[in-house]
Design a protein around this motif. Structure first.
Motif, mmCIF file in Angstrom:
data_model
loop_
_atom_site.group_PDB
_atom_site.id
_atom_site.type_symbol
_atom_site.label_atom_id
_atom_site.label_comp_id
_atom_site.label_asym_id
_atom_site.label_seq_id
_atom_site.Cartn_x
_atom_site.Cartn_y
_atom_site.Cartn_z
ATOM 1 N N LYS A 69 85.874 109.041 -6.970
ATOM 2 C CA LYS A 69 85.942 108.196 -5.815
ATOM 3 C C LYS A 69 84.752 107.326 -5.321
ATOM 4 N N SER A 70 83.564 108.030 -5.549
ATOM 5 C CA SER A 70 82.434 107.314 -4.965
ATOM 6 C C SER A 70 81.443 106.662 -6.122
ATOM 7 N N SER A 71 82.057 106.715 -7.116
ATOM 8 C CA SER A 71 81.151 105.904 -8.243
ATOM 9 C C SER A 71 82.004 105.156 -9.330
ATOM 10 N N CYS A 72 83.112 105.899 -9.826
ATOM 11 C CA CYS A 72 83.929 105.290 -10.858
ATOM 12 C C CYS A 72 84.978 104.384 -10.413
ATOM 13 N N TYR A 73 85.784 104.649 -9.244
ATOM 14 C CA TYR A 73 86.735 104.239 -8.786
ATOM 15 C C TYR A 73 86.989 102.592 -8.624
ATOM 16 N N ILE A 74 85.689 101.996 -8.366
ATOM 17 C CA ILE A 74 85.531 100.619 -8.157
ATOM 18 C C ILE A 74 85.846 99.954 -9.379
ATOM 19 N N CYS A 75 85.542 100.410 -10.498
ATOM 20 C CA CYS A 75 86.164 99.570 -11.984
ATOM 21 C C CYS A 75 87.347 100.263 -12.401
ATOM 22 N N HIS A 76 87.146 101.564 -12.421
ATOM 23 C CA HIS A 76 88.244 102.254 -13.089
ATOM 24 C C HIS A 76 89.669 102.490 -12.566
ATOM 25 N N ASP A 77 89.860 102.092 -11.258
ATOM 26 C CA ASP A 77 90.869 102.284 -10.636
ATOM 27 C C ASP A 77 91.840 100.873 -11.020
ATOM 28 N N THR A 78 91.284 99.737 -11.140
ATOM 29 C CA THR A 78 92.130 98.613 -11.150
ATOM 30 C C THR A 78 91.651 98.026 -12.727
ATOM 31 N N GLY A 79 90.702 98.286 -13.444
ATOM 32 C CA GLY A 79 90.385 97.907 -14.863
ATOM 33 C C GLY A 79 89.498 96.815 -14.684
ATOM 34 N N VAL A 80 88.689 96.659 -13.687
ATOM 35 C CA VAL A 80 87.757 95.597 -13.724
ATOM 36 C C VAL A 80 86.860 95.597 -14.979
ATOM 37 N N ALA A 81 86.841 94.153 -15.387
ATOM 38 C CA ALA A 81 86.091 93.983 -16.849
ATOM 39 C C ALA A 81 86.425 94.774 -17.739
ATOM 40 N N ASN A 82 87.709 94.919 -17.894
ATOM 41 C CA ASN A 82 88.392 95.858 -19.129
ATOM 42 C C ASN A 82 87.869 97.105 -19.171
ATOM 43 N N ALA A 83 87.315 97.798 -17.842
ATOM 44 C CA ALA A 83 87.104 99.243 -17.636
ATOM 45 C C ALA A 83 88.664 99.809 -17.961
#
Length: 103
Positions: A32-46
């Motif tokens: 939640k403090s580090s990965c969430y920002i991209c991996h929760d929504t798939g930003v930039a194909n994460a």
């Protein structure tokens, strides 16, 4: 004697179960403090959280390759992911958490 032994075993088993929950909570907190920002929504194909199919090709590369990608950055992901204080064990736990099916 048997009652005290049973109590001791129950205490130890309960403690181990609780420590497992604490570890799981710690991994989720790191997510939640580090990965969430991209991996929760798939930003930039994460690959998204718990999207087993999206994680499969990455996991197929092996742990060393994944750790290298995280540490050095890959595509839009900055070096270190977004976790400045993560160890290799933290990264491995985060990968396992994110790539596993939703429970």
């Amino acid at each position: 004697m048997k009652a005290s032994m049973l109590s001791a075993v129950c205490f130890l088993v309960g403690g181990m179960a609780m420590s497992g929950l604490v570890v799981a909570d710690a991994v989720e907190d790191k997510y939640k403090s580090s990965c969430y920002i991209c991996h929760d929504t798939g930003v930039a194909n994460a690959p998204k959280l718990h999207d087993v199919e999206a994680w499969k090709p990455r996991l197929d590369k092996g742990t060393d390759a994944l750790l290298s990608s995280i540490k050095n950055g890959l595509n839009a992901m900055p070096a270190g992911g977004m976790c400045a204080d993560c160890s290799d064990d933290d990264y491995k736990a985060l990968i396992e958490f994110m790539s596993s099916p939703k429970s």
